[in-house]
Motif scaffolding. Structure first.
Motif, PDB file in Angstrom:
ATOM      1  N   GLU A  25       0.795  -1.219   0.000  1.00  0.00           N
ATOM      2  CA  GLU A  25       0.000   0.000   0.000  1.00  0.00           C
ATOM      3  C   GLU A  25       0.823   1.261   0.000  1.00  0.00           C
ATOM      4  O   GLU A  25       0.480   2.233  -0.617  1.00  0.00           O
ATOM      5  N   PRO A  99     -10.380   3.146   7.942  1.00  0.00           N
ATOM      6  CA  PRO A  99      -9.683   3.441   6.683  1.00  0.00           C
ATOM      7  C   PRO A  99      -8.216   3.802   6.812  1.00  0.00           C
ATOM      8  O   PRO A  99      -7.450   3.601   5.883  1.00  0.00           O
ATOM      9  N   SER A 170      -6.328  -2.945   8.668  1.00  0.00           N
ATOM     10  CA  SER A 170      -7.168  -1.851   8.176  1.00  0.00           C
ATOM     11  C   SER A 170      -8.628  -2.291   8.171  1.00  0.00           C
ATOM     12  O   SER A 170      -8.938  -3.487   8.187  1.00  0.00           O
ATOM     13  N   ASP A 172     -12.038  -3.559   8.921  1.00  0.00           N
ATOM     14  CA  ASP A 172     -12.626  -4.407   9.956  1.00  0.00           C
ATOM     15  C   ASP A 172     -11.929  -5.775   9.976  1.00  0.00           C
ATOM     16  O   ASP A 172     -11.600  -6.315   8.911  1.00  0.00           O
ATOM     17  N   TYR A 176     -11.921  -9.757   4.874  1.00  0.00           N
ATOM     18  CA  TYR A 176     -10.648 -10.134   4.240  1.00  0.00           C
ATOM     19  C   TYR A 176      -9.481  -9.844   5.194  1.00  0.00           C
ATOM     20  O   TYR A 176      -8.500  -9.199   4.819  1.00  0.00           O
ATOM     21  N   ALA A 177      -9.607 -10.292   6.392  1.00  0.00           N
ATOM     22  CA  ALA A 177      -8.640  -9.882   7.417  1.00  0.00           C
ATOM     23  C   ALA A 177      -8.324 -11.035   8.359  1.00  0.00           C
ATOM     24  O   ALA A 177      -8.682 -12.180   8.113  1.00  0.00           O
ATOM     25  N   CYS A 210     -15.343   4.027   1.622  1.00  0.00           N
ATOM     26  CA  CYS A 210     -15.295   4.478   0.233  1.00  0.00           C
ATOM     27  C   CYS A 210     -16.680   4.924  -0.233  1.00  0.00           C
ATOM     28  O   CYS A 210     -16.813   5.925  -0.953  1.00  0.00           O
ATOM     29  N   ILE A 253     -15.699  -4.097  -4.839  1.00  0.00           N
ATOM     30  CA  ILE A 253     -14.578  -4.925  -5.290  1.00  0.00           C
ATOM     31  C   ILE A 253     -13.306  -4.514  -4.557  1.00  0.00           C
ATOM     32  O   ILE A 253     -12.826  -3.380  -4.673  1.00  0.00           O
ATOM     33  N   ASN A 255      -9.185  -5.379  -3.452  1.00  0.00           N
ATOM     34  CA  ASN A 255      -7.949  -5.872  -4.081  1.00  0.00           C
ATOM     35  C   ASN A 255      -8.072  -5.868  -5.618  1.00  0.00           C
ATOM     36  O   ASN A 255      -7.845  -6.890  -6.267  1.00  0.00           O
ATOM     37  N   VAL A 285     -12.406   4.607  -5.459  1.00  0.00           N
ATOM     38  CA  VAL A 285     -11.874   5.336  -4.302  1.00  0.00           C
ATOM     39  C   VAL A 285     -10.515   4.768  -3.917  1.00  0.00           C
ATOM     40  O   VAL A 285     -10.392   3.596  -3.547  1.00  0.00           O
ATOM     41  N   HIS A 286      -9.519   5.610  -4.027  1.00  0.00           N
ATOM     42  CA  HIS A 286      -8.148   5.214  -3.696  1.00  0.00           C
ATOM     43  C   HIS A 286      -7.773   5.811  -2.340  1.00  0.00           C
ATOM     44  O   HIS A 286      -7.934   7.014  -2.108  1.00  0.00           O
ATOM     45  N   ARG A 290      -7.017   8.700   3.800  1.00  0.00           N
ATOM     46  CA  ARG A 290      -5.566   8.857   3.960  1.00  0.00           C
ATOM     47  C   ARG A 290      -5.103  10.068   3.172  1.00  0.00           C
ATOM     48  O   ARG A 290      -5.852  10.654   2.389  1.00  0.00           O
ATOM     49  N   MET A 314      -3.644  -1.508  -5.077  1.00  0.00           N
ATOM     50  CA  MET A 314      -4.065  -2.336  -3.947  1.00  0.00           C
ATOM     51  C   MET A 314      -4.675  -1.530  -2.803  1.00  0.00           C
ATOM     52  O   MET A 314      -5.080  -2.105  -1.798  1.00  0.00           O
ATOM     53  N   THR A 315      -4.707  -0.204  -2.951  1.00  0.00           N
ATOM     54  CA  THR A 315      -5.357   0.596  -1.909  1.00  0.00           C
ATOM     55  C   THR A 315      -6.642   1.200  -2.449  1.00  0.00           C
ATOM     56  O   THR A 315      -7.138   2.205  -1.936  1.00  0.00           O
ATOM     57  N   THR A 317     -10.713   0.667  -3.711  1.00  0.00           N
ATOM     58  CA  THR A 317     -11.924  -0.149  -3.704  1.00  0.00           C
ATOM     59  C   THR A 317     -12.863   0.388  -4.780  1.00  0.00           C
ATOM     60  O   THR A 317     -12.997   1.611  -4.943  1.00  0.00           O
TER      61      THR A 317
HETATM   62  C1  SAM Z   1      -6.937  -7.352   2.494  1.00  0.00           C
HETATM   63  S1  SAM Z   1      -8.189  -6.207   2.226  1.00  0.00           S
HETATM   64  C2  SAM Z   1      -8.488  -5.608   3.840  1.00  0.00           C
HETATM   65  C3  SAM Z   1      -9.878  -5.074   4.011  1.00  0.00           C
HETATM   66  C4  SAM Z   1     -10.137  -4.467   5.367  1.00  0.00           C
HETATM   67  N1  SAM Z   1     -10.090  -5.464   6.417  1.00  0.00           N
HETATM   68  C5  SAM Z   1     -11.474  -3.748   5.411  1.00  0.00           C
HETATM   69  O1  SAM Z   1     -12.326  -4.079   6.249  1.00  0.00           O
HETATM   70  O2  SAM Z   1     -11.649  -2.816   4.635  1.00  0.00           O
HETATM   71  C6  SAM Z   1      -7.294  -4.896   1.479  1.00  0.00           C
HETATM   72  C7  SAM Z   1      -8.181  -4.166   0.468  1.00  0.00           C
HETATM   73  O3  SAM Z   1      -9.060  -3.304   1.174  1.00  0.00           O
HETATM   74  C8  SAM Z   1      -9.299  -2.145   0.416  1.00  0.00           C
HETATM   75  N2  SAM Z   1      -8.858  -0.972   1.200  1.00  0.00           N
HETATM   76  C9  SAM Z   1      -8.255  -0.998   2.405  1.00  0.00           C
HETATM   77  N3  SAM Z   1      -8.053   0.258   2.863  1.00  0.00           N
HETATM   78  C10 SAM Z   1      -8.571   1.079   1.911  1.00  0.00           C
HETATM   79  C11 SAM Z   1      -8.681   2.486   1.805  1.00  0.00           C
HETATM   80  N4  SAM Z   1      -8.239   3.297   2.774  1.00  0.00           N
HETATM   81  N5  SAM Z   1      -9.247   3.021   0.681  1.00  0.00           N
HETATM   82  C12 SAM Z   1      -9.729   2.212  -0.297  1.00  0.00           C
HETATM   83  N6  SAM Z   1      -9.665   0.859  -0.232  1.00  0.00           N
HETATM   84  C13 SAM Z   1      -9.084   0.302   0.850  1.00  0.00           C
HETATM   85  C14 SAM Z   1      -8.503  -2.274  -0.878  1.00  0.00           C
HETATM   86  O4  SAM Z   1      -9.355  -2.841  -1.868  1.00  0.00           O
HETATM   87  C15 SAM Z   1      -7.430  -3.251  -0.464  1.00  0.00           C
HETATM   88  O5  SAM Z   1      -6.905  -3.944  -1.594  1.00  0.00           O
END
Ligand code: SAM
Length: 344
Positions: A25, A99, A170, A172, A176-177, A210, A253, A255, A285-286, A290, A314-315, A317
């Motif tokens: 990230e 986030p 990050s 919850d 995916y955690a 997001c 969506i 990752n 939303v990137h 942050r 990867m950051t 959604t």
């Molecule tokens: C392994 S998952 C973790 C998800 C996390 N546990 C959650 O509840 O959001 C990682 C993915 O979450 C999304 N993600 C995490 N932080 C983000 C952020 N601040 N802004 C946008 N997408 C985010 C991205 O799609 C990233 O590839």
């Protein structure tokens, strides 16, 4: 299914990393100052004491065989069992940070972190913690990507050794955690969740953070899908995408793109366009919440071309609207359905 259900697929064991370290990230580096070796190959930063060894207190034979930098296919073995520890166990809490920035953390998460003696997490997330929390912790153990199993085991071993430990991620801990992985490893060690007073402190998931940035895209039935094929194979992901897109859910969506995952993104766009109009709004939303946050609302037809831009990595959604979603005043609106019963 209840009309208010928000369904998250593929969540059971998928963890923070996609083992594509080059796409981390924010290019995490192992913590530099006061870093010492730990059994899992990560770094441990002692703030009140400086120890050279891992703080888990397990016998040497307990060392996890793999650590950060292991290839994604390399197995990470679980080492010590509950019998290797003599101390009264401490507590293990999985804490969701939301986030990213401290403003997005819940008070409960801040309290859980303040109460923890040890904090364990992916380097990027440790770096997002408020200073008062990292300064107050007795010890911080962080690893870059690709160390989920060893990092989670380290947290468990530290708790079994008598420390109160928070393992962070990050969003919850249930999306995916690591919450599921933590329980699986606790069980495999012959310990129990109750023994560790295991608790989960929820955080705001990325889909919701997001969604808030683009208006109201997810107010109806929503499915989350991760394009990471690290733990779920691509044919399964594709079949879930088909089913979800066909059924008209709004879709979050996770990752969505990495250098190793170009084809997954392309395939995802192809499947979505097979079932949805090319004018369907998509919130991109990137890095929500942050410093490098970027937000755009695009047509589904434009999505494939964005895969090679730095907006999608990867950051990011993606929030794909359903057949009723529209854009009004720069916001995505997914009608909840009240208009079918009320005049307004
Ligand atoms: C392994 S998952 C973790 C998800 C996390 N546990 C959650 O509840 O959001 C990682 C993915 O979450 C999304 N993600 C995490 N932080 C983000 C952020 N601040 N802004 C946008 N997408 C985010 C991205 O799609 C990233 O590839």
């Amino acid at each position: 299914m209840s009309t208010d259900d928000t369904t998250t697929t593929d969540a059971s064991t998928e963890t923070e990393s996609n083992c594509d370290a080059s796409e981390a990230e924010s290019a995490p580096e192992a913590a530099a100052e006061a870093s010492t070796e730990s059994k899992c190959g990560g770094s441990t930063t002692a703030t009140q004491e400086t120890g050279g060894e891992s703080k888990c207190g397990a016998s040497a034979s307990s060392s996890s065989s793999s650590g950060c930098g292991a290839s994604s296919d390399e197995e990470e073995d679980v080492g010590a069992t509950v019998d290797d520890f003599d101390a009264d166990p401490g507590q293990l809490v999985a804490v969701g940070l939301g986030p990213g920035q401290p403003a997005g953390m819940t008070d409960r998460a801040k309290t859980a972190l303040a109460d923890a003696e040890h904090i364990v997490g992916y380097t990027t997330y440790v770096e997002l913690l408020p200073d008062e929390i990292t300064e107050a912790a007795e010890d911080i153990y962080d690893t870059p990507m690709c160390g989920e199993v060893s990092r989670t085991e380290e947290a468990i071993d530290r708790a079994l050794a008598g420390n109160d430990v928070a393992i962070i991620g990050s969003g919850d801990p249930n999306v995916y955690a690591l919450a599921g992985l933590a329980l699986e490893i606790v069980e495999s060690k012959g310990a129990t969740a109750s023994m560790l007073d295991f608790d989960v402190v929820p955080g705001v998931p990325a889909a919701q953070s997001c969604a808030a940035r683009v208006g109201a895209p997810l107010v109806n039935d929503t499915v989350s899908i991760s394009l990471s094929d690290h733990l779920t194979d691509m044919p399964t992901i594709e079949s879930r995408l088909h089913a979800t897109a066909k059924e008209g859910f709004t879709i979050a969506i996770y990752n969505p793109w990495s250098r190793k995952r170009r084809e997954n993104f392309e395939k995802c766009c192809e499947i979505l366009l097979e079932h949805r109009d090319s004018g369907t709004p998509v919130g991109v939303v990137h890095a929500a919440g942050r410093e490098d946050e970027r937000v755009e609302i695009v047509d589904l037809g434009e999505l494939p071309d964005l895969g090679e831009t730095d907006l999608i990595d990867m950051t990011t959604t993606l929030l794909v609207g359903n057949e009723d979603t529209y854009v009004w005043d720069d916001r995505m609106v997914t009608p909840r359905g009240y208009e079918t019963k009320y005049d307004y």
